[in-house]
Design a protein around this motif. Structure first.
Motif, mmCIF file in Angstrom:
data_model
loop_
_atom_site.group_PDB
_atom_site.id
_atom_site.type_symbol
_atom_site.label_atom_id
_atom_site.label_comp_id
_atom_site.label_asym_id
_atom_site.label_seq_id
_atom_site.Cartn_x
_atom_site.Cartn_y
_atom_site.Cartn_z
ATOM 1 N N PHE A 58 0.818 -1.215 0.000
ATOM 2 C CA PHE A 58 0.000 0.000 0.000
ATOM 3 C C PHE A 58 0.858 1.275 0.000
ATOM 4 O O PHE A 58 0.337 2.367 0.204
ATOM 5 C CB PHE A 58 -0.920 0.030 1.224
ATOM 6 C CG PHE A 58 -1.737 -1.218 1.406
ATOM 7 C CD1 PHE A 58 -2.460 -1.757 0.358
ATOM 8 C CD2 PHE A 58 -1.787 -1.861 2.617
ATOM 9 C CE1 PHE A 58 -3.213 -2.908 0.509
ATOM 10 C CE2 PHE A 58 -2.539 -3.010 2.804
ATOM 11 C CZ PHE A 58 -3.253 -3.539 1.745
ATOM 12 N N ALA A 59 2.133 1.143 -0.220
ATOM 13 C CA ALA A 59 3.042 2.293 -0.171
ATOM 14 C C ALA A 59 2.621 3.381 -1.162
ATOM 15 O O ALA A 59 2.174 3.100 -2.268
ATOM 16 C CB ALA A 59 4.468 1.850 -0.473
ATOM 17 N N HIS A 60 2.720 4.606 -0.707
ATOM 18 C CA HIS A 60 2.438 5.804 -1.516
ATOM 19 C C HIS A 60 0.972 5.901 -1.964
ATOM 20 O O HIS A 60 0.683 6.562 -2.955
ATOM 21 C CB HIS A 60 3.378 5.903 -2.710
ATOM 22 C CG HIS A 60 4.812 5.840 -2.331
ATOM 23 N ND1 HIS A 60 5.439 6.824 -1.599
ATOM 24 C CD2 HIS A 60 5.753 4.873 -2.539
ATOM 25 C CE1 HIS A 60 6.699 6.477 -1.391
ATOM 26 N NE2 HIS A 60 6.902 5.300 -1.935
ATOM 27 N N MET A 61 0.070 5.261 -1.212
ATOM 28 C CA MET A 61 -1.364 5.461 -1.469
ATOM 29 C C MET A 61 -1.748 6.739 -0.734
ATOM 30 O O MET A 61 -2.296 6.706 0.361
ATOM 31 C CB MET A 61 -2.180 4.262 -0.970
ATOM 32 C CG MET A 61 -2.025 3.022 -1.809
ATOM 33 S SD MET A 61 -3.092 1.669 -1.226
ATOM 34 C CE MET A 61 -4.711 2.259 -1.684
ATOM 35 N N GLN A 62 -1.446 7.848 -1.322
ATOM 36 C CA GLN A 62 -1.524 9.130 -0.645
ATOM 37 C C GLN A 62 -2.931 9.595 -0.305
ATOM 38 O O GLN A 62 -3.094 10.529 0.469
ATOM 39 C CB GLN A 62 -0.776 10.172 -1.464
ATOM 40 C CG GLN A 62 0.698 9.851 -1.529
ATOM 41 C CD GLN A 62 1.460 10.757 -2.456
ATOM 42 O OE1 GLN A 62 0.892 11.483 -3.260
ATOM 43 N NE2 GLN A 62 2.782 10.715 -2.343
ATOM 44 N N ASN A 63 -3.962 8.960 -0.846
ATOM 45 C CA ASN A 63 -5.331 9.358 -0.518
ATOM 46 C C ASN A 63 -6.069 8.325 0.331
ATOM 47 O O ASN A 63 -7.230 8.530 0.665
ATOM 48 C CB ASN A 63 -6.119 9.644 -1.798
ATOM 49 C CG ASN A 63 -5.605 10.898 -2.468
ATOM 50 O OD1 ASN A 63 -5.437 11.924 -1.819
ATOM 51 N ND2 ASN A 63 -5.334 10.825 -3.755
ATOM 52 N N LEU A 64 -5.401 7.229 0.692
ATOM 53 C CA LEU A 64 -6.028 6.203 1.519
ATOM 54 C C LEU A 64 -6.330 6.774 2.900
ATOM 55 O O LEU A 64 -5.442 7.238 3.600
ATOM 56 C CB LEU A 64 -5.122 4.979 1.646
ATOM 57 C CG LEU A 64 -5.673 3.827 2.484
ATOM 58 C CD1 LEU A 64 -6.919 3.237 1.838
ATOM 59 C CD2 LEU A 64 -4.605 2.759 2.683
ATOM 60 N N GLU A 65 -7.613 6.758 3.281
ATOM 61 C CA GLU A 65 -8.049 7.295 4.573
ATOM 62 C C GLU A 65 -8.531 6.208 5.524
ATOM 63 O O GLU A 65 -8.346 6.309 6.726
ATOM 64 C CB GLU A 65 -9.184 8.303 4.357
ATOM 65 C CG GLU A 65 -8.763 9.514 3.557
ATOM 66 C CD GLU A 65 -9.935 10.423 3.216
ATOM 67 O OE1 GLU A 65 -11.094 10.090 3.545
ATOM 68 O OE2 GLU A 65 -9.691 11.475 2.596
ATOM 69 N N LEU A 82 4.054 2.688 3.891
ATOM 70 C CA LEU A 82 4.971 3.791 3.627
ATOM 71 C C LEU A 82 4.251 4.937 2.909
ATOM 72 O O LEU A 82 3.608 4.730 1.883
ATOM 73 C CB LEU A 82 6.151 3.305 2.783
ATOM 74 C CG LEU A 82 7.187 4.360 2.408
ATOM 75 C CD1 LEU A 82 7.950 4.803 3.656
ATOM 76 C CD2 LEU A 82 8.150 3.810 1.369
ATOM 77 N N ASP A 83 4.328 6.129 3.460
ATOM 78 C CA ASP A 83 3.775 7.344 2.860
ATOM 79 C C ASP A 83 2.247 7.305 2.715
ATOM 80 O O ASP A 83 1.692 7.845 1.767
ATOM 81 C CB ASP A 83 4.441 7.626 1.509
ATOM 82 C CG ASP A 83 4.182 9.042 1.016
ATOM 83 O OD1 ASP A 83 3.964 9.940 1.853
ATOM 84 O OD2 ASP A 83 4.181 9.247 -0.213
ATOM 85 N N CYS A 84 1.582 6.675 3.660
ATOM 86 C CA CYS A 84 0.103 6.685 3.709
ATOM 87 C C CYS A 84 -0.315 7.713 4.759
ATOM 88 O O CYS A 84 -0.949 7.386 5.752
ATOM 89 C CB CYS A 84 -0.438 5.296 4.060
ATOM 90 S SG CYS A 84 -0.204 4.065 2.777
ATOM 91 N N GLU A 85 0.046 8.943 4.522
ATOM 92 C CA GLU A 85 -0.133 10.002 5.507
ATOM 93 C C GLU A 85 -1.584 10.345 5.816
ATOM 94 O O GLU A 85 -1.883 10.878 6.866
ATOM 95 C CB GLU A 85 0.604 11.265 5.057
ATOM 96 C CG GLU A 85 2.106 11.086 4.955
ATOM 97 C CD GLU A 85 2.755 10.706 6.285
ATOM 98 O OE1 GLU A 85 2.348 11.242 7.331
ATOM 99 O OE2 GLU A 85 3.668 9.865 6.265
ATOM 100 N N LYS A 86 -2.512 10.058 4.911
ATOM 101 C CA LYS A 86 -3.920 10.373 5.152
ATOM 102 C C LYS A 86 -4.669 9.224 5.822
ATOM 103 O O LYS A 86 -5.855 9.347 6.112
ATOM 104 C CB LYS A 86 -4.619 10.743 3.844
ATOM 105 C CG LYS A 86 -4.197 12.095 3.303
ATOM 106 C CD LYS A 86 -5.038 12.478 2.112
ATOM 107 C CE LYS A 86 -4.619 13.845 1.580
ATOM 108 N NZ LYS A 86 -5.398 14.220 0.399
#
Length: 123
Positions: A58-65, A82-86
């Motif tokens: 799931f790395a860099h799925m930047q819109n995964l909430e 990694l990089d799932c900030e949301k």
């Protein structure tokens, strides 16, 4: 039951479910980088047949909430989140806890833990 691996997600929905392959077989593993850099998904649900999630799945799925997982042991590879900030909620299907803060606590944990063994039981 034979292993059925989701190698690569090709959809563009905001909400996705990992459950059955195109042949109708239950998916047992989410392969390495299967959702890497997928920008469309905000909510992802994983079926109880899944027992392993590969490296950087799931790395860099930047819109995964929101991530919905079954209440069972799931083996995780390296840097799965990694990089799932949301990512703000991890809901556990079948969890008997009535603490409304649990999904938010789990999401916070996967964003800051160095060793991701959250579903592994080997912590």
């Amino acid at each position: 039951m034979s292993e059925v691996i989701l190698e690569k997600y090709h959809g563009s929905e905001e909400s996705a479910v990992v459950d059955f392959s195109e042949k109708g077989e239950a998916i047992t593993e989410i392969g390495a980088k299967a959702f890497l850099s997928c920008k469309s998904i905000k909510k992802l649900s994983i079926n109880s047949s899944v027992t392993r999630i590969g490296d950087w799945a799931f790395a860099h799925m930047q819109n995964l909430e929101v991530l919905i997982v079954p209440c069972k042991e799931i083996s995780l590879g390296k840097k799965v989140f990694l990089d799932c900030e949301k990512l703000m909620q991890i809901q556990i299907e079948g969890d008997r806890s009535d603490d409304p803060g649990t999904p938010y606590l789990l999401a916070s944990a996967v964003r800051v833990l160095k060793k991701e063994v959250l579903f592994d039981g080997n912590a």
